[in-house]
Enzyme design. Structure first.
Site, PDB file in Angstrom:
ATOM      1  N   LYS A  73      78.106  18.097  -9.184  1.00  0.00           N
ATOM      2  CA  LYS A  73      78.906  19.254  -9.674  1.00  0.00           C
ATOM      3  C   LYS A  73      80.068  19.796  -8.877  1.00  0.00           C
ATOM      4  CE  LYS A  73      75.129  21.060 -12.647  1.00  0.00           C
ATOM      5  NZ  LYS A  73      74.136  21.717 -12.805  1.00  0.00           N
ATOM      6  N   LYS A  80      77.796   8.193 -18.925  1.00  0.00           N
ATOM      7  CA  LYS A  80      76.957   8.904 -19.473  1.00  0.00           C
ATOM      8  C   LYS A  80      77.199  10.142 -20.307  1.00  0.00           C
ATOM      9  CE  LYS A  80      73.830  12.644 -18.314  1.00  0.00           C
ATOM     10  NZ  LYS A  80      73.952  13.929 -17.660  1.00  0.00           N
ATOM     11  N   LYS A 139      78.854  17.050 -21.292  1.00  0.00           N
ATOM     12  CA  LYS A 139      79.688  18.127 -21.712  1.00  0.00           C
ATOM     13  C   LYS A 139      80.698  18.024 -20.568  1.00  0.00           C
ATOM     14  CE  LYS A 139      76.782  21.437 -21.270  1.00  0.00           C
ATOM     15  NZ  LYS A 139      75.486  21.032 -21.609  1.00  0.00           N
TER      16      LYS A 139
HETATM   17  P1  ADP Z   1      75.322  17.845 -20.012  1.00  0.00           P
HETATM   18  O1  ADP Z   1      75.092  16.572 -19.068  1.00  0.00           O
HETATM   19  O2  ADP Z   1      75.987  17.656 -21.150  1.00  0.00           O
HETATM   20  O3  ADP Z   1      75.602  19.050 -19.294  1.00  0.00           O
HETATM   21  P2  ADP Z   1      72.650  19.217 -19.806  1.00  0.00           P
HETATM   22  O4  ADP Z   1      72.563  18.856 -18.467  1.00  0.00           O
HETATM   23  O5  ADP Z   1      72.749  20.410 -20.341  1.00  0.00           O
HETATM   24  O6  ADP Z   1      73.535  17.989 -20.607  1.00  0.00           O
HETATM   25  O7  ADP Z   1      71.455  18.457 -20.562  1.00  0.00           O
HETATM   26  C1  ADP Z   1      70.350  18.865 -21.151  1.00  0.00           C
HETATM   27  C2  ADP Z   1      69.066  18.056 -21.546  1.00  0.00           C
HETATM   28  O8  ADP Z   1      69.601  16.690 -22.267  1.00  0.00           O
HETATM   29  C3  ADP Z   1      68.539  17.394 -19.919  1.00  0.00           C
HETATM   30  O9  ADP Z   1      67.323  17.050 -20.172  1.00  0.00           O
HETATM   31  C4  ADP Z   1      69.252  15.997 -19.903  1.00  0.00           C
HETATM   32  O10 ADP Z   1      68.415  15.153 -19.084  1.00  0.00           O
HETATM   33  C5  ADP Z   1      69.534  15.638 -21.367  1.00  0.00           C
HETATM   34  N1  ADP Z   1      70.590  14.878 -21.411  1.00  0.00           N
HETATM   35  C6  ADP Z   1      71.966  15.384 -21.364  1.00  0.00           C
HETATM   36  N2  ADP Z   1      72.768  14.206 -21.363  1.00  0.00           N
HETATM   37  C7  ADP Z   1      71.976  12.921 -21.558  1.00  0.00           C
HETATM   38  C8  ADP Z   1      72.209  11.758 -21.508  1.00  0.00           C
HETATM   39  N3  ADP Z   1      73.594  11.318 -21.946  1.00  0.00           N
HETATM   40  N4  ADP Z   1      71.402  10.877 -21.725  1.00  0.00           N
HETATM   41  C9  ADP Z   1      70.164  11.252 -21.839  1.00  0.00           C
HETATM   42  N5  ADP Z   1      69.881  12.537 -21.497  1.00  0.00           N
HETATM   43  C10 ADP Z   1      70.468  13.477 -21.450  1.00  0.00           C
END
Ligand code: ADP
Ligand code: TRP
Length: 319
Positions: free
Chosen positions: A110, A189, A192
């Site tokens: 981050k 991956k 957001k």
């Molecule tokens: P972002 O990466 O978009 O900020 P979050 O960190 O809010 O997403 O993730 C929320 C949930 O969704 C977590 O359990 C995270 O591991 C899962 N998750 C988010 N993006 C992915 C991805 N590309 N593949 C698998 N799981 C994901």
């Protein structure tokens, strides 16, 4: 068996969230007792606009309810409605070695993406441990990016139990390999933070445009192609039955089947899967108090559990 997971209301939910976390949680709600919560305190590490945070919280709640969260089977609540979580985070902070947090990849990532190095961001895994431990969770379905945070949680639970006597269950992560990393439209991956997401409920035109824009290699249409590892196929597989996936794989391998064809099929299968969810979401959104009532009822149940744990923790720590 108690299953728990949380999701931050820090933006619109996307396919990565759905396949990486939500769908597993729905499947597990049939098997055990499920706790699902909206991590609005965690979102404060990135969202600095109260109105936006409130809206995102409601949006996330609607998304979960529309996609299959059954509030009869699942305790669904907002993190901030269980204030004991913050109290527990402090007890845990006082046994958390700095080095453990300094090693967390998510924090370093981050910062590398330009976020401010705040104490909240640094202490994020401690608050996450409090979420999990206060509910005596057995299993935590998350994407692979959260694996290290689960390790921190287990470390803290063991440390605390050793110092004060058994207060917490030691939770296990649940990360099925097939959905551990959902690719985004650029092949990285989906996240957001990378501007490569396809949201669960954005308008269909925009979804189609994003699907058509998924980055692929430039193998000509006529040539046979290896489907495994290709983002379009990988995404299709998530929606498809095994037979449908095998059919697409065979078409790729046979040649005369291009990425454009596969993208059209991906859009169609998304539409088929999400049409009923979209309909339900519209209905739920029209009822102003529905979401709020569910979250309040969930919080009352969640707090009962939290207070049970806190009785033990307060007694053990001398309060
Ligand atoms: P972002 O990466 O978009 O900020 P979050 O960190 O809010 O997403 O993730 C929320 C949930 O969704 C977590 O359990 C995270 O591991 C899962 N998750 C988010 N993006 C992915 C991805 N590309 N593949 C698998 N799981 C994901
Ligand atoms: N950190 C998680 C994420 O970004 C969200 C979260 C907060 C969480 N507390 C949790 C997930 C407890 C599982 C269990 O996705």
């Amino acid at each position: 068996m108690r299953v728990l997971t949380g999701i931050q209301p820090s933006g619109k939910l996307h396919w990565g969230n759905y396949f990486g976390a939500m769908r597993n949680a729905f499947a597990l709600q049939q098997k055990g007792e499920a706790f699902l919560f909206i991590a609005n305190y965690h979102a404060l590490t990135t969202v600095r606009d109260g109105q936006r945070l409130r809206e995102a919280t409601r949006d996330v709640a609607l998304d979960w309810l529309a996609c299959g969260l059954d509030p009869e089977k699942t305790v669904f609540y907002r993190q901030s409605d269980v204030p004991e979580v913050q109290e527990l985070a402090w007890y845990l902070s006082c046994i958390t070695p700095m080095g453990l947090l300094e090693r967390c990849h998510s924090y370093k990532d981050k910062l590398a993406h330009g976020m401010d190095a705040t104490h909240g961001l640094f202490a994020y895994p401690v608050l996450m441990a409090a979420d999990i431990l206060i509910m005596q969770s057995d299993l935590v379905p998350v994407g692979r990016d959260q694996k290290q945070h689960l390790e921190v949680t287990r470390d803290l639970a063991i440390k605390f139990n050793n110092a004060y006597g058994d207060c917490f269950k030691i939770p296990e992560p649940y990360i099925p390999e097939t959905v551990a990393t959902i690719p985004g439209t650029d092949g990285q991956k989906m996240s957001k933070s990378y501007n490569n997401t396809i949201q669960l409920f954005e308008d269909l035109k925009s979804i189609k445009k994003k699907i058509m824009g998924i980055v692929t290699d430039s193998t000509p249409m006529e040539a046979p192609k290896e489907p495994e590892g290709n983002s379009v196929y990988e995404l299709y597989k998530l929606f498809a039955t095994p037979e449908e996936a095998a059919e697409m794989a065979a078409k790729f391998r046979a040649g005369n089947y291009g990425y454009g064809h596969a993208k059209k099929e991906l859009f169609a299968i998304y539409e088929r899967t999400f049409a009923p969810f979209r309909e339900r979401r519209e209905k739920l959104a029209a009822d102003a108090s529905y979401v709020e009532d569910i979250l309040k009822a969930g919080a009352a149940r969640a707090r009962q559990e939290a207070l049970k744990t806190m009785d033990k923790v307060r007694a053990a720590t001398g309060f």
